[in-house]
Scaffold this active site. Structure first.
Site, PDB file in Angstrom:
ATOM      1  N   PRO A  65      10.679  -1.249  -7.945  1.00  0.00           N
ATOM      2  CG  PRO A  65       9.374  -2.720  -6.696  1.00  0.00           C
ATOM      3  CD  PRO A  65      10.642  -1.952  -6.648  1.00  0.00           C
TER       4      PRO A  65
ATOM      5  CB  THR B 183       1.911   1.729  -4.214  1.00  0.00           C
ATOM      6  OG1 THR B 183       2.788   0.646  -4.586  1.00  0.00           O
ATOM      7  CG2 THR B 183       0.949   1.997  -5.351  1.00  0.00           C
ATOM      8  CG  ASP B 184       3.537   2.378   1.315  1.00  0.00           C
ATOM      9  OD1 ASP B 184       3.950   3.509   0.943  1.00  0.00           O
ATOM     10  OD2 ASP B 184       2.780   2.201   2.284  1.00  0.00           O
ATOM     11  CB  CYS B 185       4.640  -2.880  -2.535  1.00  0.00           C
ATOM     12  SG  CYS B 185       2.937  -2.695  -3.027  1.00  0.00           S
ATOM     13  CE1 TYR B 186       5.135  -3.925  -8.334  1.00  0.00           C
ATOM     14  CE2 TYR B 186       3.132  -3.796  -7.014  1.00  0.00           C
ATOM     15  CZ  TYR B 186       4.020  -4.527  -7.775  1.00  0.00           C
ATOM     16  OH  TYR B 186       3.783  -5.853  -7.979  1.00  0.00           O
TER      17      TYR B 186
END
Ligand code: SF4
Ligand code: SF4
Lengths: 149, 387
Positions: free
Chosen positions: B69, B129-132
């Site tokens: 993502p 980012t870590d999640c994106y």
């Protein structure tokens, strides 16, 4: 036979003696004409918007004569490209058209376009928000690049 | 006692195919013969419409997530900047946003291209980012490939608008069209007696939740439009004499048609979007019958000099004069031209009339009515002058 008026955009080659040519139009073919617009650049092709008034067959002969002398003659209507199918009848172009070529039909509020009344002022080109007019009076020949041939 | 109808009574007639529906122009003609008391008994709904350039328009798009993502922070669509700063894969593409490499192509064109089913190039950048984790994408989207596509226009359908002319010696290129020097033309944009907010000037039936025709499909009024102004001076017929109220509208872009959503480019101004809006007005009582009976000659507007700073007022006129093709400004005869399409507006008013007659379009009472007593604030500078 009755006399008619026709508008033509004529492109004279750089070396043409346009005075002599137009003189012949009057004398030999009995064509009355008025120059509605002229763009002449020394040493380059010159463009004229001419309104011719004469018997249809004389106009025909006059045009043939000019063409034989390397003058490019195009009926005005052919010089104006208008994408009618995309017109939204907003009326913007009618605000700048002074000759009555572009008017609104005030019953149905649709655009009326009569190319024969056009004097190629080109104001409608930028005035149309849909960019539907392509009128190029003095088309620049693409500069020939003198490389190779 | 005077005759009254409820929304439910009108909708019941619509469901039975018995509602009497007229366009605002038709009812204005009828009002030459009949009084409001007679009109309220005969007519149930009046359709109004407009098709004009509405700069404050745009679309909310959700692209769907990529794997891995991505949180899109800077976004372009066919090179036109769209808004980042709206979660990961949501954006708002404003109609007037322009492609810096081709200023004649803007957000309005992206919206029209999408509506026409074309594919559009999406390019986006994020910091990762870590999640994106993803930082960049370049891909093609269309209305079919993305989740939601919602037209959301913060300010549309101005209640009246001024006439623009130019007294200076220079040609002016404006959103009101090309204005020739020396007051050689005057342009106007309102559909006169067919215009939505002029047929219900007190906004009694237009409010939050009003169902409308928008861009070829069903849409809704969601809020007073920005710059909503109820303090403009009204004339003896009860309509404001310059731009006053506005509406914010919303609808499903996926159902819209390029017949009623059209991108525009104004020379030396920029991009805008022509939006088609149709608004039904229920004839609840004699007052509403009276309001919709308004005629072009009763709707006045203000003539402004767009060539001069501060757009000074040059006079007043009305829509009967404007539509005649010539007005008089301080004794000078000036040719007029519309800049919005009355032909298209009529087409919309007729389409909406037909759907109501066919029982396909019911009316809604506003969930909440709009505020009154609003006026506009100016933006003042707190930090020095122009740079
Ligand atoms: S070029 Fe000038 S005269 Fe011809 S149609 Fe356009 S505005 Fe009218
Ligand atoms: S400005 Fe363009 S779209 Fe509008 S009426 Fe003229 S040709 Fe049609």
């Amino acid at each position: 036979m009755i006399e008619v008026t026709r508008r033509y955009v004529m492109k004279f080659p750089p070396d043409s003696a346009d005075k002599a040519l137009t003189y012949k139009l009057i004398k030999d073919y009995d064509i009355k004409f008025s120059i509605l617009k002229a763009e002449v650049r020394p040493g380059r092709t010159g463009s004229l918007l001419l309104e011719l008034e004469a018997l249809p067959e004389n106009i025909q002969k006059g045009i043939e004569y000019l063409e034989a002398n390397a003058v490019i003659c195009e009926p005005l209507g052919k010089k104006i490209k208008f994408e009618a199918s995309k017109c939204i009848n907003c009326g913007n172009c009618t605000g700048v058209c002074f000759t009555g070529a572009l008017t609104m039909d005030r019953e149905r509020w649709k655009l009326n376009f009569e190319p024969e009344l056009c004097v190629v002022c080109e104001l409608c080109v930028p005035a149309c928000p849909m960019n539907l007019f392509d009128i190029n009076f003095h088309e620049e020949e693409p500069e020939k690049i003198a490389v190779g041939n | 006692m005077s005759f009254k109808k409820s929304y439910e009574e009108i909708n019941e007639k619509i469901r039975k195919g018995k509602a009497v529906v007229l366009t605002a122009e038709e009812v204005s003609a009828m009002a030459r013969e009949l009084s409001p008391a007679e009109i309220v008994k005969r007519v149930d709904v009046v359709t109004t419409a407009t098709f004009g350039a509405m700069c404050s328009s745009g679309a909310i798009l959700n692209f769907g997530h990529t794997t891995p993502p991505m949180r899109m922070e800077r976004i372009t669509l066919n090179g036109v900047p769209a808004h980042g700063g709206l979660a990961a894969v949501d954006t708002y593409i404003g109609a007037t946003s322009e492609n810096p490499d081709n200023i004649k192509y803007g957000g309005a064109h992206v919206i029209q291209d999408l509506v026409e089913g074309k594919t559009v190039e999406l390019e986006a950048w994020g910091k990762g980012t870590d999640c994106y984790p993803r930082k960049y994408i370049k891909t093609k989207i269309s209305l079919e490939t993305i989740n939601e596509a919602t037209l959301f226009n913060p300010r549309n359908a101005y209640q009246n608008y001024n006439v623009a002319t130019n007294t200076t010696s220079k040609i002016k290129y404006t959103y009101m069209g090309t204005l020739l020097p020396g007051m050689k033309n005057a342009n106007y944009s309102t559909a006169g007696e067919l215009s939505p907010l002029l047929n219900d000037p007190e906004m009694r039936t237009i409010g939050i939740g009003t169902r409308i025709f928008l861009g070829g499909t069903v849409g809704y009024v969601v809020w007073p439009g920005t710059q909503f102004n109820t303090s403009k001076e009204k004339n003896q017929f009860g309509v404001p004499m310059s731009n006053a109220a506005t509406i914010a509208v919303i609808g499903n872009l996926k159902e819209m048609s390029a017949e009623f959503i059209r991108a525009a480019y104004y020379e030396k101004y920029g991009v805008s979007l022509f939006v088609g809006i149709g608004l039904p007005i229920p004839i609840l009582d004699e007052d509403m019958a009276h309001r919709v009976s308004i005629r072009n000659e009763q709707i006045e507007t203000t003539i402004l000099d767009y060539g001069t700073a501060g757009t000074p007022v040059l006079g007043k006129t009305n829509y009967a004069e404007l539509q005649s093709g010539e007005i008089s400004i301080n004794g000078n005869k000036v040719r007029t031209a519309p800049v919005a399409s009355l032909q298209k507006a009529r087409e919309i008013a007729d389409l909406l009339k037909k759907s109501i007659q066919d029982g396909k379009f019911e009316l809604t009472a506003p969930v909440a009515i709009f505020p009154t007593g609003t006026s506009l604030k100016k933006l003042f500078e707190t930090e020095g002058g122009e740079r």
